[in-house]
Design an enzyme around this catalytic site. Structure first.
Site, mmCIF file in Angstrom:
data_model
loop_
_atom_site.group_PDB
_atom_site.id
_atom_site.type_symbol
_atom_site.label_atom_id
_atom_site.label_comp_id
_atom_site.label_asym_id
_atom_site.label_seq_id
_atom_site.Cartn_x
_atom_site.Cartn_y
_atom_site.Cartn_z
ATOM 1 N N THR A 52 0.837 -1.201 0.000
ATOM 2 C CA THR A 52 0.000 0.000 0.000
ATOM 3 C C THR A 52 0.870 1.249 0.000
ATOM 4 O OG1 THR A 52 -1.646 1.252 1.251
ATOM 5 C CG2 THR A 52 -0.143 -0.075 2.534
ATOM 6 N N LYS A 58 -0.100 4.464 3.746
ATOM 7 C CA LYS A 58 0.224 4.537 5.173
ATOM 8 C C LYS A 58 1.623 5.122 5.339
ATOM 9 C CE LYS A 58 -2.979 0.859 6.404
ATOM 10 N NZ LYS A 58 -3.185 -0.468 6.980
ATOM 11 N N THR A 101 -11.281 0.969 -11.859
ATOM 12 C CA THR A 101 -10.640 2.013 -11.060
ATOM 13 C C THR A 101 -9.971 3.029 -11.973
ATOM 14 O OG1 THR A 101 -10.189 0.452 -9.273
ATOM 15 C CG2 THR A 101 -8.879 2.451 -9.294
ATOM 16 N N THR A 102 -10.121 4.313 -11.635
ATOM 17 C CA THR A 102 -9.447 5.333 -12.448
ATOM 18 C C THR A 102 -7.971 5.410 -12.092
ATOM 19 O OG1 THR A 102 -10.617 6.719 -10.890
ATOM 20 C CG2 THR A 102 -11.035 7.147 -13.183
ATOM 21 N N THR A 139 -12.948 -8.362 12.527
ATOM 22 C CA THR A 139 -11.499 -8.230 12.304
ATOM 23 C C THR A 139 -10.729 -9.152 13.237
ATOM 24 O OG1 THR A 139 -11.889 -5.922 11.708
ATOM 25 C CG2 THR A 139 -9.619 -6.568 12.132
#
Length: 308
Positions: A42, A45, A74-75, A160
């Protein structure tokens, strides 16, 4: 947050081998990174932007690009975001100090909680999960930390984590100071006392939960951290120091890494009028401090300290 160049846990598993080839960028044959089919990450973060990425063989990436609905609909990311991501990655690849300090702060925070019998779910990572064991109490603790102590800590509940293993999820950063961590520990202690949340000794009496209190021995529960003493710089004395606001410490910005980040940013968006390295040097109060940039470091704006 892991690995000599920040490429993640897979890189960290062969830390010394990747550290030796960091400048050349050569593949370490037979390493975990070389053997894993696909690596995901990712950018939202530690890198401070948005988005994410996958890395794998050309054919595998092509297949995902063609068939993954999450990607197809997704763009594209805006150029400024991509440039920011490239700059962040370039900086972290060139400077290991932030990663080392984050994990030193994680160790310090876990030790503080341990000394007060605050139950921390055992784990080797940078995450400090404080066990609460009840969804209602976890939410109440999170709310109280924010309203009474000015600290935002997210409560983690089912699905979770399993029912009965609810917790507060804390992640120290390299920018957190000794005083901030002490404030957090004092706040958590106060909230535990106010809400009557179980300490580790209470979990021992109940036979343990989520790896906490399964045995009376704290040593038996401890897990070796991913970053070893040698990797973090404790063996050769190169480990960074936790910042202290009372001492007037400032977060370190590495000038060589900053220059590399600026170069990557300029490659994407064109040369910017603002040069962060030059700006940092210009903050020197006199010529002597400016000369010290090359060897000792230079004090820049009130929240930063630059080092060459």
């Amino acid at each position: 947050m892991y690995g000599p160049t920040g490429a993640g846990v897979a890189e960290h598993l062969d830390f010394e081998a990747h550290q030796a080839t960091a400048k050349s960028g050569s593949t370490v044959k037979g390493s975990a990174m070389d053997r894993i089919d696909i690596i995901t990450g990712t950018l939202g973060k530690a890198y401070g932007v948005v988005g994410g990425y996958i890395a794998g063989s050309t054919d595998l990436v092509d297949m995902i690009r063609s068939y993954a609905p999450g990607f197809i609909f997704t763009t594209s990311l805006p150029p400024a975001n991509v440039s920011g991501a490239q700059a962040s990655i370039a900086y972290q690849k060139s400077y290991m100090g932030d990663r080392r300090l984050q994990h030193l702060n994680t160790r310090a925070l876990k030790q503080k909680f341990d000394s007060l019998d605050i139950p921390v779910v055992p784990g080797p990572s940078h995450i400090v999960p404080v066990l609460v064991g009840d969804a209602g109490l976890a939410k109440a603790a999170s709310d109280m930390l924010l309203t009474d102590h000015g600290i935002y800590v997210q409560s983690i509940n089912y699905p979770t984590v399993a029912v009965g293993e609810e917790r507060l999820r804390i992640t120290p950063t390299p920018g957190h100071t000794v005083e901030q961590m002490d404030h957090l520990v004092g706040a958590i202690t106060s909230v535990f006392d106010t809400l009557g949340i179980k300490r580790r000794a209470d979990w021992v009496k109940e036979g343990g939960r989520a790896g906490v209190g399964a045995t009376a021995s704290k040593e038996a529960e401890r897990m070796a951290p991913v970053w070893t003493d040698k990797q973090i710089g404790l063996v050769d004395g190169t480990a960074p120091k936790t910042l202290s606001s009372t001492k007037g410490d400032r977060a370190i910005v590495d000038l060589k890494a900053l220059a590399e980040a600026q170069r990557r940013f300029d490659n994407t968006l064109g040369k910017a009028g603002f040069n962060p390295v030059q700006t940092a040097v210009e903050h020197a109060r006199n010529a002597e401090l400016a000369r010290n940039v090359l060897s000792h470091g230079l004090q820049v704006p009130t929240y930063l300290s630059a080092q060459a």
